[in-house]
Design a protein around this motif. Structure first.
Motif, PDB file in Angstrom:
ATOM      1  N   ALA A 116     -11.453 -13.419  -3.751  1.00 35.79           N
ATOM      2  CA  ALA A 116     -11.136 -13.309  -2.873  1.00 35.79           C
ATOM      3  C   ALA A 116      -9.864 -13.724  -2.202  1.00 35.79           C
ATOM      4  O   ALA A 116      -9.311 -13.259  -1.415  1.00 35.79           O
ATOM      5  CB  ALA A 116     -12.461 -14.214  -2.031  1.00 35.79           C
ATOM      6  N   THR A 117      -9.536 -14.800  -2.655  1.00 40.23           N
ATOM      7  CA  THR A 117      -7.984 -15.631  -2.033  1.00 40.23           C
ATOM      8  C   THR A 117      -7.152 -14.306  -2.538  1.00 40.23           C
ATOM      9  O   THR A 117      -6.246 -14.032  -2.301  1.00 40.23           O
ATOM     10  CB  THR A 117      -7.883 -16.582  -3.088  1.00 40.23           C
ATOM     11  N   VAL A 118      -7.705 -13.713  -4.081  1.00 42.16           N
ATOM     12  CA  VAL A 118      -6.143 -12.807  -3.989  1.00 42.16           C
ATOM     13  C   VAL A 118      -6.215 -11.724  -3.820  1.00 42.16           C
ATOM     14  O   VAL A 118      -5.405 -10.916  -3.698  1.00 42.16           O
ATOM     15  CB  VAL A 118      -6.642 -12.636  -6.568  1.00 42.16           C
ATOM     16  N   ALA A 119      -7.688 -11.007  -3.598  1.00 39.44           N
ATOM     17  CA  ALA A 119      -7.709  -9.695  -2.821  1.00 39.44           C
ATOM     18  C   ALA A 119      -7.024  -9.879  -1.858  1.00 39.44           C
ATOM     19  O   ALA A 119      -5.904  -9.194  -1.156  1.00 39.44           O
ATOM     20  CB  ALA A 119      -9.219  -9.561  -2.985  1.00 39.44           C
ATOM     21  N   SER A 120      -7.082 -11.214  -0.873  1.00 39.02           N
ATOM     22  CA  SER A 120      -6.729 -11.475   0.540  1.00 39.02           C
ATOM     23  C   SER A 120      -4.855 -11.645   0.199  1.00 39.02           C
ATOM     24  O   SER A 120      -4.681 -10.954   1.406  1.00 39.02           O
ATOM     25  CB  SER A 120      -6.942 -12.304   0.992  1.00 39.02           C
ATOM     26  N   ARG A 121      -4.587 -12.034  -0.869  1.00 40.57           N
ATOM     27  CA  ARG A 121      -2.271 -12.527  -0.984  1.00 40.57           C
ATOM     28  C   ARG A 121      -2.799 -11.111  -1.029  1.00 40.57           C
ATOM     29  O   ARG A 121      -1.841 -10.282  -0.514  1.00 40.57           O
ATOM     30  CB  ARG A 121      -3.010 -12.914  -2.042  1.00 40.57           C
TER      31      ARG A 121
END
Length: 91
Positions: free
Chosen positions: A21-26
Motif C-alpha cells: 500500500a505504501t509503494v502504491a501510494s508513493r
C-alpha cells in the motif's frame, strides 16, 4: 499449527500489505507530481507565447507610430519649404 505461528503469519501478511500500500501510494503521488509538473511546463510555454505575442503587438504599434511621426515630419518639412518659397517670392 500453533497459535504463535498463525499470529506470526498474520503479522507478516499485514506488513506485506502495508508495504504494498505504501509503494502504491508513493507511486500515485509521484505520478500526480509528474502531471502537475507537466501542466506547469505547459503553462510556462503558454505564458512565454503570450508575452511574445504581446511584444510583437507592441512592436507593430511602435512601427506604426514611427511611420506616422515620419509622415508628420515630412509634411511639416514640405509646409516649411512652401512657406520659404512664398517668403522668397514676396521679396
Amino acid at each position: 499449527m500453533s497459535t504463535i505461528a498463525i499470529v506470526v503469519i498474520v503479522i507478516v501478511v499485514l506488513v506485506v500489505i502495508v508495504a504494498l500500500a505504501t509503494v502504491a501510494s508513493r507511486r500515485r503521488r509521484q505520478q500526480q507530481l509528474g502531471r502537475v509538473q507537466d501542466k506547469a511546463l505547459h503553462d510556462d510555454v503558454d505564458h512565454h507565447r503570450e508575452r511574445a505575442d504581446s511584444a510583437r503587438s507592441e512592436a507593430q504599434l511602435a512601427e506604426e507610430r514611427a511611420r506616422r511621426t515620419a509622415a508628420e515630419a515630412e509634411l511639416n518639412e514640405r509646409k516649411a519649404t512652401e512657406r520659404e518659397r512664398e517668403l522668397e517670392q514676396q521679396d
